[in-house]
Design a protein around this motif. Sequence first.
Motif, PDB file in Angstrom:
ATOM      1  N   THR A  75       6.517   5.001  -4.085  1.00 15.55           N
ATOM      2  CA  THR A  75       7.392   4.387  -5.087  1.00 15.55           C
ATOM      3  C   THR A  75       8.187   3.219  -4.522  1.00 15.55           C
ATOM      4  O   THR A  75       8.888   2.554  -5.262  1.00 15.55           O
ATOM      5  N   GLY A  76       8.065   2.988  -3.243  1.00 13.81           N
ATOM      6  CA  GLY A  76       8.774   1.882  -2.616  1.00 13.81           C
ATOM      7  C   GLY A  76       7.957   0.603  -2.695  1.00 13.81           C
ATOM      8  O   GLY A  76       6.997   0.489  -3.458  1.00 13.81           O
ATOM      9  N   LYS A  77       8.332  -0.350  -1.901  1.00 12.70           N
ATOM     10  CA  LYS A  77       7.629  -1.634  -1.868  1.00 12.70           C
ATOM     11  C   LYS A  77       6.834  -1.744  -0.588  1.00 12.70           C
ATOM     12  O   LYS A  77       6.975  -2.681   0.178  1.00 12.70           O
ATOM     13  N   SER A 110      13.814  -2.053   4.790  1.00 11.70           N
ATOM     14  CA  SER A 110      13.879  -3.511   4.918  1.00 11.70           C
ATOM     15  C   SER A 110      12.523  -4.201   4.767  1.00 11.70           C
ATOM     16  O   SER A 110      12.456  -5.424   4.692  1.00 11.70           O
ATOM     17  N   ASN A 111      11.443  -3.445   4.706  1.00  8.22           N
ATOM     18  CA  ASN A 111      10.100  -4.010   4.644  1.00  8.22           C
ATOM     19  C   ASN A 111       9.886  -4.844   3.379  1.00  8.22           C
ATOM     20  O   ASN A 111      10.282  -4.443   2.290  1.00  8.22           O
ATOM     21  N   LYS A 112       9.208  -5.973   3.538  1.00  7.47           N
ATOM     22  CA  LYS A 112       8.899  -6.855   2.409  1.00  7.47           C
ATOM     23  C   LYS A 112       7.394  -7.032   2.207  1.00  7.47           C
ATOM     24  O   LYS A 112       6.970  -7.703   1.280  1.00  7.47           O
TER      25      LYS A 112
END
Length: 176
Positions: free
Chosen positions: A135-137, A107-109
């Motif tokens: 590879t995530g955000k 859920s991190n932005k």
Amino acid sequence: MRIITGIYKGRRFDVPRSFKARPTTDFAKENIFNVLNKYVDFEDSMALDLFAGTGSISLELLSRGCREVVSVEKDRDHAHFILQCLEKINATNDTLICGDVFRFLKSNKKLFNVVFADPPYTLNNIVDLPDLILTGKTLAPDGLFVLEHGKHNNFETHPMFIEHRSYGSVNFSLFR
């Protein structure tokens, strides 16, 4: 547990003996932060401390001038201890999240300049953490991911691996 350097240098916190978390030793923490100094300008950085445990890394990051630190710890007692430590140093730039690291990452932005993860060495999916972070955000461009792990893990073949350091039984793999 003590803060090695920075604005809170020398502050000590007594970790309850009942804690399951093993704080990173002062020796290992001091040495890995000396290495990190060549990769990261902590002042004004956004940092993420996953599996925060006793908050030792979060406190060190704050002491070294990080603009904001987000600490994620699942265990309520440990999170409460971290909150008490933050209150003792009057830190207002740490966000403490009492929850599951993997849910947080989904859920991190926010993008972080430094991501530090100190999971239980026996975590089943510890080998998935580098790809999940890289590879995530989560990690900002040119950000640094530091994974603390046991001696049985080897990440040197990972394409984003840059360095491994070992201090006794404590191992760190660095990724960019």
